[in-house]
Design a protein around this motif. Structure first.
Motif, PDB file in Angstrom:
ATOM      1  N   GLY A   9      44.378  54.980  59.693  1.00 25.94           N
ATOM      2  CA  GLY A   9      44.691  55.172  58.278  1.00 25.94           C
ATOM      3  C   GLY A   9      45.700  56.276  58.059  1.00 25.94           C
ATOM      4  O   GLY A   9      46.588  56.168  57.197  1.00 25.94           O
ATOM      5  N   SER A  13      49.377  55.818  56.330  1.00 26.96           N
ATOM      6  CA  SER A  13      49.846  56.566  55.159  1.00 26.96           C
ATOM      7  C   SER A  13      51.060  57.429  55.494  1.00 26.96           C
ATOM      8  O   SER A  13      51.958  57.608  54.669  1.00 26.96           O
ATOM      9  CB  SER A  13      48.723  57.451  54.613  1.00 26.96           C
ATOM     10  OG  SER A  13      48.441  58.523  55.491  1.00 26.96           O
ATOM     11  N   THR A  75      43.735  59.488  47.571  1.00 34.75           N
ATOM     12  CA  THR A  75      43.449  58.832  46.291  1.00 34.75           C
ATOM     13  C   THR A  75      44.427  59.283  45.220  1.00 34.75           C
ATOM     14  O   THR A  75      44.922  58.469  44.420  1.00 34.75           O
ATOM     15  CB  THR A  75      42.005  59.137  45.847  1.00 34.75           C
ATOM     16  OG1 THR A  75      41.092  58.663  46.847  1.00 34.75           O
ATOM     17  CG2 THR A  75      41.691  58.462  44.522  1.00 34.75           C
ATOM     18  N   VAL A 144      50.455  48.109  60.565  1.00 34.96           N
ATOM     19  CA  VAL A 144      49.840  47.760  59.286  1.00 34.96           C
ATOM     20  C   VAL A 144      50.728  48.185  58.127  1.00 34.96           C
ATOM     21  O   VAL A 144      50.814  47.506  57.095  1.00 34.96           O
ATOM     22  CB  VAL A 144      48.450  48.425  59.165  1.00 34.96           C
ATOM     23  CG1 VAL A 144      47.820  48.108  57.813  1.00 34.96           C
ATOM     24  CG2 VAL A 144      47.531  47.957  60.294  1.00 34.96           C
ATOM     25  N   ALA A 156      48.734  50.821  47.763  1.00 38.84           N
ATOM     26  CA  ALA A 156      47.682  50.172  48.546  1.00 38.84           C
ATOM     27  C   ALA A 156      47.491  50.881  49.883  1.00 38.84           C
ATOM     28  O   ALA A 156      46.353  51.044  50.358  1.00 38.84           O
ATOM     29  CB  ALA A 156      48.030  48.709  48.769  1.00 38.84           C
ATOM     30  N   ALA A 157      48.586  51.292  50.495  1.00 38.00           N
ATOM     31  CA  ALA A 157      48.497  51.979  51.781  1.00 38.00           C
ATOM     32  C   ALA A 157      47.740  53.295  51.649  1.00 38.00           C
ATOM     33  O   ALA A 157      46.894  53.629  52.485  1.00 38.00           O
ATOM     34  CB  ALA A 157      49.895  52.221  52.339  1.00 38.00           C
ATOM     35  N   VAL A 160      44.057  52.576  51.224  1.00 45.28           N
ATOM     36  CA  VAL A 160      43.419  52.232  52.495  1.00 45.28           C
ATOM     37  C   VAL A 160      43.143  53.491  53.307  1.00 45.28           C
ATOM     38  O   VAL A 160      42.076  53.627  53.943  1.00 45.28           O
ATOM     39  CB  VAL A 160      44.300  51.254  53.296  1.00 45.28           C
ATOM     40  CG1 VAL A 160      43.754  51.069  54.721  1.00 45.28           C
ATOM     41  CG2 VAL A 160      44.369  49.911  52.593  1.00 45.28           C
ATOM     42  N   LEU A 163      40.098  55.128  52.079  1.00 45.42           N
ATOM     43  CA  LEU A 163      38.920  54.385  52.518  1.00 45.42           C
ATOM     44  C   LEU A 163      38.590  54.682  53.973  1.00 45.42           C
ATOM     45  O   LEU A 163      37.414  54.844  54.337  1.00 45.42           O
ATOM     46  CB  LEU A 163      39.152  52.890  52.323  1.00 45.42           C
ATOM     47  CG  LEU A 163      37.997  51.968  52.720  1.00 45.42           C
ATOM     48  CD1 LEU A 163      36.761  52.274  51.889  1.00 45.42           C
ATOM     49  CD2 LEU A 163      38.401  50.508  52.554  1.00 45.42           C
ATOM     50  N   THR A 164      39.602  54.782  54.829  1.00 43.60           N
ATOM     51  CA  THR A 164      39.344  55.074  56.246  1.00 43.60           C
ATOM     52  C   THR A 164      38.736  56.462  56.423  1.00 43.60           C
ATOM     53  O   THR A 164      37.917  56.675  57.326  1.00 43.60           O
ATOM     54  CB  THR A 164      40.635  54.973  57.086  1.00 43.60           C
ATOM     55  OG1 THR A 164      41.593  55.941  56.643  1.00 43.60           O
ATOM     56  CG2 THR A 164      41.233  53.581  57.008  1.00 43.60           C
TER      57      THR A 164
END
Length: 235
Positions: A9, A13, A75, A144, A156-157, A160, A163-164
């Motif tokens: 992740g 990013s 975020t 990814v 979106a990246a 994600v 989230l990771t």
């Protein structure tokens, strides 16, 4: 598993952030170079203090707190990217600085935690596995990221990545860690850093290894900041 997920992740990013700044700055190399300053300047300043933190605090908690901080910053990046058409570069730099600060705090704790989870006989294998996992994520993350950057789905990246980090925190709660005796000392932070340098000097290969990595990090990878603009020109 937590390290693999979180680091994938991170690289997702990290590459996306380069592509996003490249898009906002229309390929300006100086603007992208400032992004790298924001991301990695904290490592120069904070890394010695992070080593002391790994000695004096429970390492798993340090990592969980840092991952939670990264999730918060990621975020915020996602929200800024999704809500604002063209946010100020200085807003992005500020969030990158926060991301770099949280990331710089976990380096020593990550390595030390690996040592706390295995026996002395298995330590070399554990370190090798960690290095292999780290290099794997440097490949998996950009793979990814590529379609997301091409489609300009930057938010979106970053989502994600957040989230990771949450998944990594959950994984850390399941890790069995050998008891770690937190050092009780009246020695100040700066004195502790000096003690660490003295410890390395007494072991000449260690000091040479630290110096080699330091020189390479400062002078050997500056070209990386030019890759996004170079790719824009060539492709």
């Amino acid at each position: 598993m937590g390290f693999l997920v979180q680091q994938t992740g991170f690289w997702l990013s990290h590459v996306t952030l380069q592509g996003y700044v490249d898009e906002l700055a229309d390929g300006d190399t100086f603007a992208i170079s400032l992004l790298f300053v924001a991301l990695f300047l904290p490592a120069i300043v904070m890394a010695p203090f992070a080593g002391v933190l790994a000695d004096r605090k429970e390492r798993r908690r340090v990592m969980m707190a840092a991952y939670a901080g990264m999730a918060t910053v990621a975020t915020a990046l996602a929200v800024v990217t999704l809500l604002l058409d063209e946010p100020s570069l200085w807003v992005i730099y500020g969030l990158a600085l926060a991301l770099g600060t949280t990331f710089s705090l976990i380096g020593p704790s990550t390595g030390a935690l690996v040592a706390n989870t295995v026996t002395q006989a298995d330590l070399a294998s554990a370190i090798s596995l960690q290095a292999a996992a780290s290099n794997l994520t440097r490949v998996a993350g950009p793979i990814v990221a590529a379609p997301l950057i091409a489609a300009e789905i930057y938010g979106a990246a970053f989502g994600v990545f957040a989230l990771t980090c949450v998944v990594a925190v959950a994984a850390l709660t399941r890790v069995r860690v050998a008891p770690h005796v937190v050092e009780q000392t009246d020695e100040g932070v700066l004195a502790r850093i000096r003690s660490g340098l003295a410890h390395a000097r007494e072991r000449r290969p260690a000091l040479l290894a630290v110096a080699t990595v330091g020189v390479t990090s400062v002078f050997g990878v500056a070209h990386v900041s030019l890759i996004p603009s170079f790719a824009r020109d060539v492709l």
